[in-house]
Design an enzyme around this catalytic site. Structure first.
Site, PDB file in Angstrom:
ATOM      1  N   SER A 214      62.891  -2.459   8.408  1.00 52.30           N
ATOM      2  CA  SER A 214      62.663  -2.005   9.793  1.00 52.30           C
ATOM      3  C   SER A 214      61.177  -2.149  10.089  1.00 52.30           C
ATOM      4  CB  SER A 214      63.139  -0.556   9.960  1.00 52.30           C
ATOM      5  OG  SER A 214      62.628   0.264   8.937  1.00 52.30           O
ATOM      6  N   LEU A 215      60.856  -2.846  11.181  1.00 53.89           N
ATOM      7  CA  LEU A 215      59.465  -3.218  11.449  1.00 53.89           C
ATOM      8  C   LEU A 215      58.943  -2.639  12.758  1.00 53.89           C
ATOM      9  CD1 LEU A 215      59.699  -6.979  10.342  1.00 53.89           C
ATOM     10  CD2 LEU A 215      59.188  -4.963   8.945  1.00 53.89           C
ATOM     11  N   ASP A 218      58.113  -4.680  15.930  1.00 60.79           N
ATOM     12  CA  ASP A 218      58.492  -6.069  15.600  1.00 60.79           C
ATOM     13  C   ASP A 218      59.988  -6.199  15.343  1.00 60.79           C
ATOM     14  OD1 ASP A 218      56.064  -7.379  15.825  1.00 60.79           O
ATOM     15  OD2 ASP A 218      55.460  -6.875  13.772  1.00 60.79           O
ATOM     16  N   GLY A 219      60.766  -5.146  15.530  1.00 61.07           N
ATOM     17  CA  GLY A 219      62.212  -5.241  15.320  1.00 61.07           C
ATOM     18  C   GLY A 219      62.587  -5.066  13.861  1.00 61.07           C
ATOM     19  N   GLY A 245      64.899   4.386  11.819  1.00 63.86           N
ATOM     20  CA  GLY A 245      65.351   3.601  10.662  1.00 63.86           C
ATOM     21  C   GLY A 245      66.796   3.946  10.304  1.00 63.86           C
ATOM     22  N   ASP A 246      67.167   5.216  10.459  1.00 64.35           N
ATOM     23  CA  ASP A 246      68.541   5.640  10.145  1.00 64.35           C
ATOM     24  C   ASP A 246      69.517   4.997  11.135  1.00 64.35           C
ATOM     25  OD1 ASP A 246      67.079   7.279   8.445  1.00 64.35           O
ATOM     26  OD2 ASP A 246      67.191   9.003   9.801  1.00 64.35           O
TER      27      ASP A 246
HETATM   28  O1  LIG Z   1      61.556  13.757   3.577  1.00 66.03           O
HETATM   29  P1  LIG Z   1      62.511  12.601   3.712  1.00 66.03           P
HETATM   30  O2  LIG Z   1      63.815  12.863   3.037  1.00 66.03           O
HETATM   31  O3  LIG Z   1      61.903  11.283   3.345  1.00 66.03           O
HETATM   32  O4  LIG Z   1      62.823  12.429   5.267  1.00 66.03           O
HETATM   33  C1  LIG Z   1      63.498  13.448   5.959  1.00 66.03           C
HETATM   34  C2  LIG Z   1      63.455  13.156   7.436  1.00 66.03           C
HETATM   35  O5  LIG Z   1      62.124  13.063   7.931  1.00 66.03           O
HETATM   36  O6  LIG Z   1      64.080  11.905   7.669  1.00 66.03           O
HETATM   37  C3  LIG Z   1      64.889  11.959   8.832  1.00 66.03           C
HETATM   38  C4  LIG Z   1      64.466  10.882   9.784  1.00 66.03           C
HETATM   39  O7  LIG Z   1      64.606   9.618   9.210  1.00 66.03           O
HETATM   40  C5  LIG Z   1      64.771  13.362   9.375  1.00 66.03           C
HETATM   41  O8  LIG Z   1      66.031  13.792   9.804  1.00 66.03           O
HETATM   42  C6  LIG Z   1      64.250  14.177   8.237  1.00 66.03           C
HETATM   43  O9  LIG Z   1      63.494  15.288   8.621  1.00 66.03           O
END
Ligand SMILES: O=P(O)(O)OC[C@@]1(O)O[C@H](CO)[C@@H](O)[C@@H]1O
Length: 302
Positions: A214-215, A218-219, A245-246
Site C-alpha cells: 500500500s503506497l 501512489d495507490g 491498509g486494512d
Molecule cells: O498496533 P497495531 O496492531 O500495529 O495497529 C493497531 C491499529 O492502529 O491498526 C488499525 C488500523 O490499521 C487500528 O484499528 C488499530 O488501532
C-alpha cells in the site's frame, strides 16, 4: 471463509478537534467514537460490507474486550475470540485541522503457549484463508504467526510490521506491507513506484507468494509469481488514513477469494480504501457505488 486473526486487538477511540492541540491547554470536543479495531478485525468489518464470508478471532480480555465483542455482535461481524486475563488495549486517534495523531498501547501480555487456543479456534471453522494482522502483544513473537501458518491446510496471509515480516519463516500466500514496512523488511529503497515493485519482488523471493504494497497517494502495487500491477489512488476527501491498509487488503482478499484476477483484486482494494479514508477512525462507510469506483480506476502492468 476468510478468517482473520488479530492477536492484539484494540478499541479505537477517535477524537476530532476543531483546532490544533496546544500544550497545557484543555482541548474540548463532542466528536468522539469508539470502534472495535485492530487490523484483522477491520478487515473482517470491511469483508462483511463486501458480502464475503468472514470470522474475526484473536485474544480479548477485560472490559474493553467485552465492549469489542459486543460491538462486533451488534454490527453483525461474526467473531469467536479466545479470552485472556489481561485487558484489551485502547488506541487513540486525535484529528486536528491538518494533523493526525495516533497513540497505540502495547497491549496485554499473552503467554506463548496461548497460540494453541487460537489455532484450535481456526481449525473449527475450516477456513480457506487465514489472515494474521497487526502487532504482536507482549509475550508472543514471530513463531506464533509461523505456528498458525503451519497448523492447517489454509492459505495464510500476513499484515505485520517490517522487522516482524523479515523474521517469519513459514510459507505465506500473501503479505501486505506499506511503503515503510517494505523498506524495513528488505533494506531497499521505496521512494518511487518502480523501487517499490523491485523491493516487493525481492520480498516475494523470501516466502511470500504475492506481495501487495500500500503506497498511500501512489495507490498500491501487487507482485505475483508472473507479473506486477500498479493501481493509482483514486481521488478522495481524506478524513484520516487509519484503516486504509486494512480496507485495501479486504478488497484484495474478497476478490481473490471469488477467483478474480490480480488486477481486479487490486482495483477493488484501492476503491475500498478510498471509501474508508473518507470517514474518521475505523468505522465502516457505506460501500454502495464502490463497483463504479473500481471501473474508474486505472491499472498498469509494470
Ligand atoms: O498496533 P497495531 O496492531 O500495529 O495497529 C493497531 C491499529 O492502529 O491498526 C488499525 C488500523 O490499521 C487500528 O484499528 C488499530 O488501532
Amino acid at each position: 471463509m476468510i478468517l482473520t486473526v488479530t492477536l492484539n486487538p484494540a478499541v479505537d477511540h477517535t477524537l476530532e478537534l476543531g483546532e490544533a492541540l496546544e500544550p497545557a491547554a484543555v482541548a474540548r470536543t463532542d466528536a468522539a467514537t469508539f470502534d472495535p479495531g485492530g487490523k484483522g478485525i477491520n478487515v473482517s468489518k470491511y469483508l462483511v460490507e463486501l458480502e464475503a464470508e468472514t470470522l474475526a478471532s484473536g485474544y480479548v480480555g477485560g472490559f474493553l474486550g467485552r465492549f469489542l465483542t459486543t460491538a462486533l455482535d451488534e454490527r453483525g461481524i461474526p467473531n469467536d475470540f479466545v479470552e485472556i486475563d489481561d485487558g484489551t488495549r485502547l488506541n487513540t486517534t486525535i484529528l486536528t485541522p491538518g494533523a493526525e495523531y495516533k497513540i497505540n498501547q502495547d497491549g496485554p501480555t499473552v503467554e506463548a503457549g496461548a497460540i494453541e487456543a487460537v489455532v484450535e479456534t481456526i481449525r473449527r471453522y475450516e477456513p480457506e484463508t487465514v489472515l494474521v494482522a497487526g502487532s504482536l502483544p507482549p509475550g508472543l513473537d514471530a513463531g506464533a504467526i509461523d505456528a498458525v501458518a503451519r497448523a492447517g491446510p489454509w492459505k495464510t496471509v500476513v499484515d505485520v510490521d517490517g522487522p516482524l515480516l523479515s523474521s517469519l519463516e513459514a510459507a505465506y500466500a500473501l503479505c501486505k506491507p506499506n511503503r515503510e514496512e517494505l523498506a524495513a523488511a528488505t533494506g531497499e529503497p521505496t521512494t518511487t513506484v518502480e523501487e517499490c515493485v523491485a523491493a516487493a519482488r525481492s520480498l516475494r523471493n523470501r516466502g511470500f507468494d504475492r506481495v501487495v504494497a500500500s503506497l498511500g497517494s501512489d495507490g498500491a502495487v501487487m507482485v505475483s509469481p508472473d507479473r506486477a500491477v500498479h493501481v493509482p489512488a483514486l481521488d478522495a476527501d481524506v478524513a484520516d488514513t487509519v484503516g486504509a491498509g486494512d480496507a485495501l487488503l479486504a478488497g484484495v482478499l474478497s476478490e481473490r477469494h471469488r477467483g478474480r484476477s490480480d488486477e481486479a483484486a487490486l482495483r477493488t482494494g484501492v476503491a475500498v480504501a478510498s471509501r474508508v479514508v473518507s470517514v474518521p477512525g475505523t468505522g465502516v462507510p457505506p460501500f454502495e457505488g464502490v463497483r463504479s469506483d473500481v471501473d474508474r480506476s486505472g491499472v498498469d502492468v509494470v
